[in-house]
Design a protein around this motif. Structure first.
Motif, short mmCIF file in Angstrom:
data_model
loop_
_atom_site.label_atom_id
_atom_site.label_comp_id
_atom_site.label_asym_id
_atom_site.label_seq_id
_atom_site.Cartn_x
_atom_site.Cartn_y
_atom_site.Cartn_z
N UNK A 246 41.22 26.41 43.28
CA UNK A 246 41.72 27.30 42.22
C UNK A 246 40.74 28.47 42.11
N UNK A 247 41.29 29.65 42.42
CA UNK A 247 40.46 30.86 42.37
C UNK A 247 40.72 31.59 41.06
N UNK A 248 39.65 31.96 40.36
CA UNK A 248 39.80 32.85 39.21
C UNK A 248 39.42 34.24 39.69
N UNK A 249 40.41 35.13 39.59
CA UNK A 249 40.20 36.51 40.10
C UNK A 249 40.33 37.49 38.96
N UNK A 250 39.71 38.64 39.13
CA UNK A 250 39.96 39.72 38.18
C UNK A 250 40.62 40.87 38.94
N UNK A 251 41.79 41.25 38.43
CA UNK A 251 42.54 42.36 39.03
C UNK A 251 42.61 43.45 37.97
N UNK A 252 41.97 44.59 38.24
CA UNK A 252 41.83 45.61 37.19
C UNK A 252 40.95 45.04 36.10
N UNK A 253 41.53 44.86 34.91
CA UNK A 253 40.76 44.27 33.81
C UNK A 253 41.31 42.90 33.43
N UNK A 254 42.28 42.41 34.25
CA UNK A 254 42.97 41.17 33.88
C UNK A 254 42.54 40.01 34.76
N UNK A 255 42.05 38.91 34.16
CA UNK A 255 41.72 37.74 34.97
C UNK A 255 42.98 36.92 35.29
#
Lengths: 287, 240
Positions: A246-255
């Motif tokens: 399970x990857x927690x990513x941040x795209x722009x300002x949204x996780x």
């Protein structure tokens, strides 16, 4: 057209290496120097400005030779018409905003200063000292000051890295406007892929020893994928759960959380990834 | 009571202090800026030479200077032959003593202020097409102003209280080379404690006056800036 070739011994975390670059930058374009830290992006910018001397090199800007080691030609830094925006802004603490911009002019032209203050939204702040300004405001002053010099070449060393998302977007728009309105060839050092996509027409990739002209940003960042919807994100966390990760990513300002098979590569916090969608399944590729 | 105000020691002290502070300002700034640059053998030598009067015992330094500046000394003979200048037991000896003991404080303060200065602002000025002289006058000097003023204060204080080297180079000749500090020494030596007390108070007042004057010019620009900013805010407030 800017022709730039140089060799320079540098010291990075992994030891000594020789930066070797040979690039051509079309006139009037906004291009990016992209690559990991310590690969020589800032040094290259400094060599163009004349702040750092290469071991050997050649630099020609719009037909004028600024550097030719073979002929022992080296134009001093104060004779190169460049506008340099430093990472820490480097505003003169003893001068007000207006005085900082006035100082950059060859001949004092109050009307031009007024125009720059208006363009960059600095009219209200013109009599303030830099220490009383926010990061975004200081960045605007640094840009206005660099433009006031009327440069042939605008060199921006990670100018937006310390700013919040909103200010960053606002100044990115101003950078695009500067390039469009004034037609100044601009080199931007950046780690931010979205920034490069949004602003730049060409990317030069720094890979340790060499520098490659990758053409348009799309060529560098998404050549291996065919997904229609795609984002660039950064890995915040990677947790192994049985046969998946399970990857927690941040795209722009949204996780966001994305599940990927455990067999699919290794991810560590800080890795840049491209997130695409193909047949409703998320595809993650490390950049 | 007030006879000390018209006496030769006060006049000599004021004259020597004023000239030595001016010389320390003119010599200390370029020297401080020079040794603040990238390390080199020459810079290290200059650095050691300027620091010497700070750590060297004044009597020993005075003695060595007496040998060097005496009419048969290396520099003394040169100064006498070329400029007709006698250093020993004259005003020039007193002035040289005051200058040399205060100079390291000025040089070190300027050096520290320059090293603390953000180097990118100097680079930024160069990329804006400015000459080294313009950068010095418009960027470097205004941004090391605090260090210059601190240096002047320390140098002045040290020069004002100088006794050891002045005693050897000046000879402590009453009416000619007797500064306020030496006059206090002489008064104590003669057992005239009342005169010593008056001279000490006068010397202290002189030091305090100069500290206030120099600090005043330092903070004046700060307060003027605050007043200017407040006026601008008031104008904007009235407009809105």
């Amino acid at each position: 057209m800017i022709e730039f070739s140089a060799r320079k011994k540098l010291l990075s975390n992994s030891g000594e290496f020789t930066l070797s670059l040979d690039i051509s930058i079309p006139e009037g374009e906004l291009v990016a120097f992209f690559g990991a830290s310590g690969t020589g992006k800032t040094t290259s910018l400094r060599m163009i400005a004349g702040l750092t001397t290469p071991d050997c090199g050649y630099l020609q800007v719009n037909g004028n030779v600024w550097l030719d080691s073979a002929k022992k030609v080296q134009l001093p830094v104060n004779q190169r018409p460049v506008g340099f925006v430093f990472q820490n802004y480097a505003l003169f603490p003893n001068m007000t905003v207006r005085e900082n911009i006035l100082f950059a002019q060859k001949e004092k032209k109050e009307k031009e200063v007024q125009t720059l203050l208006e363009v960059f939204g600095l009219e209200v702040l013109q009599h303030r000292k830099p220490s009383l300004l926010s990061g975004g405001q200081q960045q605007r002053v640094a840009l206005a000051r660099a433009i006031a010099r009327k440069p042939q070449l605008l060199l921006l060393d990670e100018p937006l890295s310390a700013l919040d998302m909103e200010t960053r977007t606002s100044i990115q728009n101003e950078l695009r406007m500067i390039n469009r309105e004034w037609g100044i060839t601009t080199i931007l050092v950046s780690h931010d892929i979205s920034e490069i996509f949004r602003l730049c027409s060409r990317v030069y990739s720094f890979n340790g020893n060499t520098v490659e002209d990758k053409g348009a940003p799309a060529n560098l960042f998404n050549s291996r994928l065919s997904g229609k919807v795609q984002f660039v994100g950064e890995v915040l966390e990677c947790v192994q759960e049985d046969i998946v990760r399970i990857l927690t990513l941040v795209v722009g300002n949204t996780p966001v959380k994305v599940v990927v098979p455990a067999t699919e590569g290794d991810y560590a916090p800080g890795d840049k990834v491209l997130i695409a969608s193909k047949a409703f399944n998320p595809i993650i590729r490390k950049l | 009571m007030f006879d000390i105000l018209t006496g030769a020691p006060l006049q000599l002290t004021l004259k020597v202090s004023a000239i030595s502070v001016l010389l320390q300002f003119l010599v200390g700034i370029p020297m401080g800026l020079f040794i603040a640059g990238r390390s080199s053998p020459l810079r290290r030598i200059v650095d050691i030479l300027t620091t010497l009067p700070m750590i060297f015992p004044p009597m020993a330094l005075g003695f060595f200077l007496l040998l060097l500046l005496g009419k048969n000394g290396l520099f003394g003979a040169f100064l006498l032959q070329v400029f007709g200048l006698r250093m020993i037991f004259t005003f020039w000896g007193i002035l040289f003593a005051a200058f040399i003991v205060g100079l390291p404080f000025m040089v070190k303060s300027v050096q520290a202020a320059r090293r603390q200065m953000d180097e990118t602002i100097v680079e930024a000025a160069a990329t804006l097409g400015k000459s080294p002289m313009t950068i010095l006058l418009r960027v470097i000097l205004p941004n090391i102003r605090g260090g210059v003023i601190t240096g002047l204060l320390l140098a002045f204080g040290r020069s004002l209280g100088e006794v050891g080297i002045s005693l050897i180079l000046g000879g402590n000749i009453i009416g000619r080379t007797e500064t306020l500090s030496l006059a206090i020494y002489n008064a104590v030596f003669d057992g005239d404690f009342q005169l010593a007390a008056r001279l000490s108070i006068l010397l202290s007042l002189l030091a305090i006056a100069v500290i206030l004057l120099l600090n005043g010019t330092h903070y004046r620009s700060f307060f003027l800036n605050v007043i200017h900013q407040s006026r601008l805010h008031m104008k904007r407030f009235k407009k809105s």
